[in-house]
Write a protein that holds these residues in place. Structure first.
Motif, short mmCIF file in Angstrom:
data_model
loop_
_atom_site.label_atom_id
_atom_site.label_comp_id
_atom_site.label_asym_id
_atom_site.label_seq_id
_atom_site.Cartn_x
_atom_site.Cartn_y
_atom_site.Cartn_z
N GLY A 1 1.02 -1.12 0.12
CA GLY A 1 0.08 0.11 0.06
C GLY A 1 0.91 1.19 0.05
O GLY A 1 0.55 2.15 -0.71
N GLU A 2 1.86 1.16 0.63
CA GLU A 2 2.63 2.43 0.85
C GLU A 2 3.32 2.57 -0.74
O GLU A 2 3.77 3.88 -0.98
CB GLU A 2 3.89 2.22 1.90
CG GLU A 2 3.36 2.41 3.31
CD GLU A 2 3.95 1.72 4.35
OE1 GLU A 2 5.05 1.44 4.17
OE2 GLU A 2 3.24 1.75 5.56
N ARG A 3 3.80 1.59 -1.53
CA ARG A 3 4.39 1.76 -2.64
C ARG A 3 3.25 2.48 -3.59
O ARG A 3 3.73 3.50 -4.38
CB ARG A 3 4.69 0.36 -3.15
CG ARG A 3 6.02 -0.14 -2.49
CD ARG A 3 6.40 -1.77 -2.70
NE ARG A 3 7.63 -1.93 -2.36
CZ ARG A 3 8.25 -3.01 -2.41
NH1 ARG A 3 7.59 -4.06 -3.08
NH2 ARG A 3 9.49 -3.25 -1.67
N VAL A 4 2.10 1.84 -3.34
CA VAL A 4 0.87 2.52 -4.28
C VAL A 4 0.98 4.15 -3.86
O VAL A 4 0.99 4.82 -4.73
CB VAL A 4 -0.28 1.80 -4.24
CG1 VAL A 4 -1.57 2.66 -4.83
CG2 VAL A 4 -0.33 0.44 -4.59
N ALA A 5 0.66 4.40 -2.50
CA ALA A 5 0.82 5.74 -2.21
C ALA A 5 2.09 6.50 -2.68
O ALA A 5 1.75 7.77 -3.13
CB ALA A 5 0.60 5.70 -0.53
N ALA A 6 3.06 5.83 -2.66
CA ALA A 6 4.43 6.62 -3.02
C ALA A 6 4.12 7.03 -4.86
O ALA A 6 4.43 8.15 -5.20
CB ALA A 6 5.67 5.76 -3.18
N VAL A 7 3.68 5.93 -5.40
CA VAL A 7 3.30 6.27 -6.99
C VAL A 7 2.20 7.39 -7.35
O VAL A 7 2.46 7.87 -8.18
CB VAL A 7 3.08 4.97 -7.58
CG1 VAL A 7 2.79 5.03 -9.33
CG2 VAL A 7 4.27 3.97 -7.73
N VAL A 8 1.34 7.41 -6.20
CA VAL A 8 0.48 8.54 -6.38
C VAL A 8 0.88 9.81 -5.85
O VAL A 8 0.69 10.86 -6.63
CB VAL A 8 -0.94 8.25 -5.33
CG1 VAL A 8 -1.81 9.28 -5.28
CG2 VAL A 8 -1.45 6.90 -6.12
N ALA A 9 1.88 9.97 -4.94
CA ALA A 9 2.24 11.27 -4.44
C ALA A 9 3.59 11.83 -4.47
O ALA A 9 3.81 12.93 -4.51
CB ALA A 9 1.74 11.12 -2.94
N ASP A 10 4.58 10.98 -4.59
CA ASP A 10 6.05 11.38 -4.43
C ASP A 10 6.43 11.86 -5.77
O ASP A 10 6.32 11.53 -6.81
CB ASP A 10 6.79 10.11 -3.83
CG ASP A 10 6.40 9.92 -2.47
OD1 ASP A 10 5.47 10.48 -2.06
OD2 ASP A 10 7.17 8.74 -1.98
N SER A 11 7.30 12.75 -5.68
CA SER A 11 7.89 13.52 -6.91
C SER A 11 8.69 12.73 -7.65
O SER A 11 8.77 12.85 -8.88
CB SER A 11 8.77 14.95 -6.37
OG SER A 11 9.46 14.38 -5.47
N GLU A 12 9.39 11.80 -6.99
CA GLU A 12 10.14 10.75 -7.81
C GLU A 12 9.48 9.89 -9.03
O GLU A 12 10.05 9.09 -9.63
CB GLU A 12 11.12 10.03 -7.15
CG GLU A 12 10.38 8.97 -6.01
CD GLU A 12 11.43 8.38 -5.34
OE1 GLU A 12 12.28 7.11 -5.70
OE2 GLU A 12 11.63 8.56 -4.20
N TYR A 13 7.96 9.95 -8.66
CA TYR A 13 7.17 9.03 -9.44
C TYR A 13 6.39 9.83 -10.62
O TYR A 13 5.33 9.48 -11.05
CB TYR A 13 6.23 8.11 -8.73
CG TYR A 13 7.05 7.10 -8.04
CD1 TYR A 13 7.73 5.91 -8.35
CD2 TYR A 13 7.31 7.51 -6.56
CE1 TYR A 13 8.54 5.05 -7.51
CE2 TYR A 13 8.19 6.25 -5.75
CZ TYR A 13 8.67 5.44 -6.32
OH TYR A 13 9.45 4.63 -5.71
N SER A 14 6.83 11.06 -11.01
CA SER A 14 6.13 11.77 -11.99
C SER A 14 6.18 11.47 -13.40
O SER A 14 5.87 12.15 -14.15
CB SER A 14 6.65 13.28 -11.62
OG SER A 14 7.93 13.49 -11.72
N GLN A 15 7.28 10.62 -13.76
CA GLN A 15 7.54 10.10 -14.97
C GLN A 15 6.08 9.38 -15.80
O GLN A 15 5.72 8.28 -15.02
CB GLN A 15 8.67 9.19 -15.25
CG GLN A 15 9.21 8.99 -16.63
CD GLN A 15 10.37 8.27 -16.87
OE1 GLN A 15 11.01 8.19 -15.68
NE2 GLN A 15 10.48 7.56 -17.91
N SER A 16 5.58 10.06 -16.82
CA SER A 16 4.20 9.30 -17.26
C SER A 16 4.76 8.11 -18.28
O SER A 16 5.83 8.28 -19.08
CB SER A 16 3.43 10.42 -18.15
OG SER A 16 2.29 9.69 -18.43
#
Ligand code: NDP
Length: 317
Positions: free
Chosen positions: A257-272
């Motif tokens: 769940g924390e991994r999903v949350a990171a992909v939703v919210a953290d700046s390092e996962y902003s690559q589309s």
């Protein structure tokens, strides 16, 4: 003002833990889009989510009518949509005969793919009006979509073929996307290939014009979730142990769940257009990386064909 995220199937497993993790940041208000309101409410309380950090709303993602109604209801509560997480899924490996959605489609593809496909298309309008500058749309993937990976090698392998089953309307007597004989494990894997194709096609069509980040992830093998509730009881006992001590793929529901949350919210996962993974073997403090998707899931022509046929099936075209 908090940002708002909609998570489908947030009443258990990975979706519930993602809801908990995002709500805890106090930057996110979580809309739990669930088919059983009482269960969702209880689940939120069981993980200690504070009353004002979430809203439970009815969504049976297997029903196209329910998807349309959910979007209307969401618009009525007047919150902006800043992120959408397509997480709900069913896996029914022991079925002998296919179950059907209210519209008559094979149930696992209807739930995991077609309902979410409609939801994504309708909610693009809401994401365009997000309160954040870079809204995100995240679709849960899985290693079993990919025969190149260890976890994806076990047969039956996914194969959409020429999508003859979709082309023929995907209702009785048709139950598989390729139009062949019903195979429930393959139906799940096929639906997850569609999830990845949808993410990539959303990116290709809409990233540049909307600025929305589209991504997918494999959160690890979460062997304890209710996803395996329809498997043999013995499998449910042995699978987590096997994943923990033999393959090393085991991930707790909290961490997934924390991994999903990171992909939703953290700046390092902003690559589309990206598929994120933490690998098959879990290491302490293991880092995420961009992973190749399967050959079929990276086929642009197949993505377009899948898109066009799905549009027809859900009544968008
Ligand atoms: P769970 O079974 O624990 O959670 C699935 C959720 O989807 C539940 O909340 C369930 O609701 C909901 N759901 C099912 N059908 C519908 C429907 N028709 N309408 C609305 N909600 C529905 O499974 P997981 O947490 O394990 O799975 C979550 C996601 O993670 C899935 O997309 C799965 O493919 C993916 N995933 C899981 C892995 C794993 O090892 N577990 C590995 C890789 C990916 P209800 O509570 O009412 O049953």
């Amino acid at each position: 003002q908090k940002s708002t995220v909609v998570i489908t199937g947030a009443s258990s497993g990975v979706g519930l833990q993602a809801a908990r993790a995002l709500a805890q940041t106090e930057q996110w208000h979580v809309v739990m889009a669930c088919r059983d309101l009482a269960k969702a409410e209880k689940a939120a309380q069981s993980v200690g989510m504070s009353k004002d950090s979430y809203t439970v709303m009815l969504l049976d993602v297997a029903s196209l009518e329910s998807v349309r109604q959910f979007v209307k209801n969401f618009r009525e509560i007047g919150r902006p949509l800043d992120a959408l997480v397509c997480n709900a899924a069913i896996y029914m490996p022991l079925l002998k005969e296919p179950l059907r959605s209210p519209e008559g489609f094979e149930l696992s593809v209807a739930t995991n793919h077609l309902g979410h496909f409609l939801l994504c298309n309708l909610m693009l309008e809401d994401l365009k009006k997000a309160s954040v500058s870079k809204p995100r749309l995240v679709i849960l993937g899985t290693v079993t979509h990919n025969p190149k990976e260890l976890g994806g090698k076990i047969p039956p392998r996914p194969d959409l073929g020429d999508l003859k089953g979709f082309e023929a309307g995907f209702k009785q007597p048709i139950s598989m996307i390729d139009g062949k004989k019903f195979e429930p494990v393959k139906a799940y894997k096929d639906s997850k290939v569609c999830n990845v194709l949808t993410m990539r096609e959303l990116h290709r069509r809409y990233h540049e014009s909307t600025g929305i980040t589209f991504s997918s992830l494999y959160p690890g093998c979460v062997a304890t979730t209710a996803l395996f509730r329809n498997h043999y009881p013995l499998f449910q006992k042995i699978f987590p142990v096997f994943q923990k001590y033999i393959t090393g793929g085991f991930v707790s529901e909290e961490l997934a769940g924390e991994r999903v949350a990171a992909v939703v919210a953290d700046s390092e996962y902003s690559q589309s257009g990206t598929y994120w993974s933490w690998g098959n073997r879990q290491k302490k403090n293991g880092k995420s990386f961009v992973q190749d998707v399967s050959k079929e899931a990276s086929d642009d022509d197949k993505a377009k064909r899948m898109w066009d046929l799905s549009e027809k099936l859900v009544g968008l075209a």
